[in-house]
Design an enzyme around this catalytic site. Structure first.
Site, mmCIF file in Angstrom:
data_model
loop_
_atom_site.group_PDB
_atom_site.id
_atom_site.type_symbol
_atom_site.label_atom_id
_atom_site.label_comp_id
_atom_site.label_asym_id
_atom_site.label_seq_id
_atom_site.Cartn_x
_atom_site.Cartn_y
_atom_site.Cartn_z
ATOM 1 N N MET A 28 2.760 -12.488 -4.950
ATOM 2 C CA MET A 28 2.142 -12.436 -3.551
ATOM 3 C C MET A 28 1.038 -13.654 -3.459
ATOM 4 O O MET A 28 0.162 -13.608 -2.713
ATOM 5 C CB MET A 28 1.448 -11.149 -3.225
ATOM 6 C CG MET A 28 2.544 -10.102 -3.139
ATOM 7 S SD MET A 28 1.901 -8.335 -2.310
ATOM 8 C CE MET A 28 0.458 -8.219 -3.607
ATOM 9 N N HIS B 101 0.958 -16.019 -13.416
ATOM 10 C CA HIS B 101 2.223 -16.507 -12.773
ATOM 11 C C HIS B 101 2.822 -17.625 -12.961
ATOM 12 O O HIS B 101 4.191 -17.817 -13.181
ATOM 13 C CB HIS B 101 1.958 -16.623 -11.161
ATOM 14 C CG HIS B 101 1.201 -15.523 -10.440
ATOM 15 N ND1 HIS B 101 0.177 -15.442 -9.894
ATOM 16 C CD2 HIS B 101 1.750 -14.255 -10.153
ATOM 17 C CE1 HIS B 101 -0.548 -14.316 -9.556
ATOM 18 N NE2 HIS B 101 0.565 -13.732 -9.362
ATOM 19 N N LEU C 34 -5.048 -11.484 -16.445
ATOM 20 C CA LEU C 34 -5.199 -12.288 -15.318
ATOM 21 C C LEU C 34 -4.691 -11.509 -14.100
ATOM 22 O O LEU C 34 -3.522 -10.871 -14.233
ATOM 23 C CB LEU C 34 -4.368 -13.482 -15.790
ATOM 24 C CG LEU C 34 -5.051 -14.410 -16.813
ATOM 25 C CD1 LEU C 34 -4.114 -15.950 -16.833
ATOM 26 C CD2 LEU C 34 -6.556 -14.629 -16.897
ATOM 27 N N SER C 35 -5.514 -11.431 -13.222
ATOM 28 C CA SER C 35 -5.109 -10.836 -11.897
ATOM 29 C C SER C 35 -5.635 -11.638 -10.647
ATOM 30 O O SER C 35 -6.608 -12.182 -10.757
ATOM 31 C CB SER C 35 -5.400 -9.337 -12.021
ATOM 32 O OG SER C 35 -5.383 -8.962 -10.540
HETATM 33 O O1 PAF Z 1 3.588 -7.948 -8.461
HETATM 34 C C1 PAF Z 1 3.644 -8.514 -7.356
HETATM 35 O O2 PAF Z 1 3.153 -9.296 -6.922
HETATM 36 C C2 PAF Z 1 4.290 -7.846 -6.172
HETATM 37 O O3 PAF Z 1 4.317 -6.468 -6.130
HETATM 38 C C3 PAF Z 1 5.661 -8.309 -5.648
HETATM 39 C C4 PAF Z 1 6.721 -7.939 -7.039
HETATM 40 C C5 PAF Z 1 5.732 -9.502 -5.651
HETATM 41 C C6 PAF Z 1 6.204 -7.564 -4.750
HETATM 42 O O4 PAF Z 1 5.881 -7.810 -3.620
#
Ligand code: PAF
Length: 290
Positions: free
Chosen positions: A36, A43, A190-191
């Site tokens: 997202m 990520h 991390l978030s």
């Molecule tokens: O983990 C996330 O960032 C979201 O839930 C995902 C898997 C991209 C779905 O929108």
């Protein structure tokens, strides 16, 4: 699409499919990392892992309205596509899929998915709409990208289990891989939502992983799950968390409870707690008593 562009940004499904099918015709395997946005090192680790398993990596950035309740942070969720794109490029991603809401959910979209099993309880109790929204968008993204492998962070352990069940139940031919949680130097997972924390809240947030690790050790020494859950909840409140939604020790795969509270197989401790207006989640593996 010019293959010389190191990482085109694609917004429409037909263009995405054209690039991916071109890669497949050339014999390349395809890895996928759905996000997202508001990307951080966690990520980029997923992108790295996808690159180890596939010849080409697609990432998506889409803040999925279907997984937010009306009172949640859809409006304020951090959106910074240009920075995200630069980071993905640096991490070796080959294509960024960044659709608009109308591309993902054209007017008249009415189909829903109702995930059961691992979607029930825990996050499912506190964010009842979330896993239906996640299941829908992940099913759509996997159909759109058609990757050989998709990588999800273990930080969202329950989501990972929901996605594994989704692809199994709907016969989606993508291998789902979990990537270990990336943490800061103090162990804080991390978030993207860590960006909401003040300095003082950050100090408290960094105690979450220690409390969970301590609880895991207590399970390993034979204490019953209910007692350990209760103690960990108290410890979080004492550490300064304003509210604890849950601390739960569950079977690692289907997230059911252990009969009688005695851990007798692969387990996970999962927690969600609030610091002011920010809700944090974390989880870790727990060893059964020997
Ligand atoms: O983990 C996330 O960032 C979201 O839930 C995902 C898997 C991209 C779905 O929108």
């Amino acid at each position: 699409m010019a293959e010389t562009d190191p990482m085109p940004v694609v917004r429409a499904v037909p263009a995405l499919r054209e690039t991916v099918s071109g890669w497949k015709r050339r014999g390349f395997t395809v890895g996928f990392v759905p996000t997202m946005g508001a990307l951080h090192q966690g990520h980029l680790g997923l992108v790295h892992d996808a690159g180890l398993r596939a010849d080409r990596v697609v990432a998506s950035v889409f803040v999925n309205p279907a997984q937010f309740a009306a009172h949640e942070d859809l409006g304020t969720y951090p959106r910074r596509e240009a920075e995200d794109a630069a980071q993905l490029r640096g991490a070796g991603c080959h294509l960024l899929f960044a659709p608009a809401v109308e591309e993902m959910y054209p007017p008249g979209s009415t189909t829903t998915i109702s995930p059961g099993g691992p979607a029930e309880g825990l996050e499912g109790d506190f964010r009842p709409q979330m896993f239906a929204g996640v299941a829908l968008v992940v099913a759509k993204l996997l159909n759109q990208v058609q990757p050989d492998v998709a990588v999800f962070g273990e930080k969202d352990w329950q989501q990972l289990m929901v996605v594994r069940r989704l692809v199994r139940d709907l016969d989606i031919p993508t291998e789902i891989v979990g990537s270990p949680t990336k943490r800061d130097g103090h162990g804080l997972a991390l978030s993207s939502r860590n960006a909401y924390l003040s300095e003082a809240e950050l100090e408290i947030a960094r105690r979450l992983n220690g409390v969970l690790a301590g609880a895991g050790a207590a399970i390993g020494s034979g204490r019953p799950a209910e007692v350990v859950e209760c103690d960990a909840r108290e410890a979080l409140l004492k550490a300064g968390f304003s509210q604890v939604d849950y601390v739960a020790i569950r079977r690692a795969d289907d997230l059911t409870s252990f009969a009688g509270g005695m851990v007798d197989g692969p387990a996970r401790i999962l927690a969600a707690a609030w610091l002011g207006r920010t809700r944090l989640i974390d989880n870790m593996a727990v060893d059964a008593p020997t």
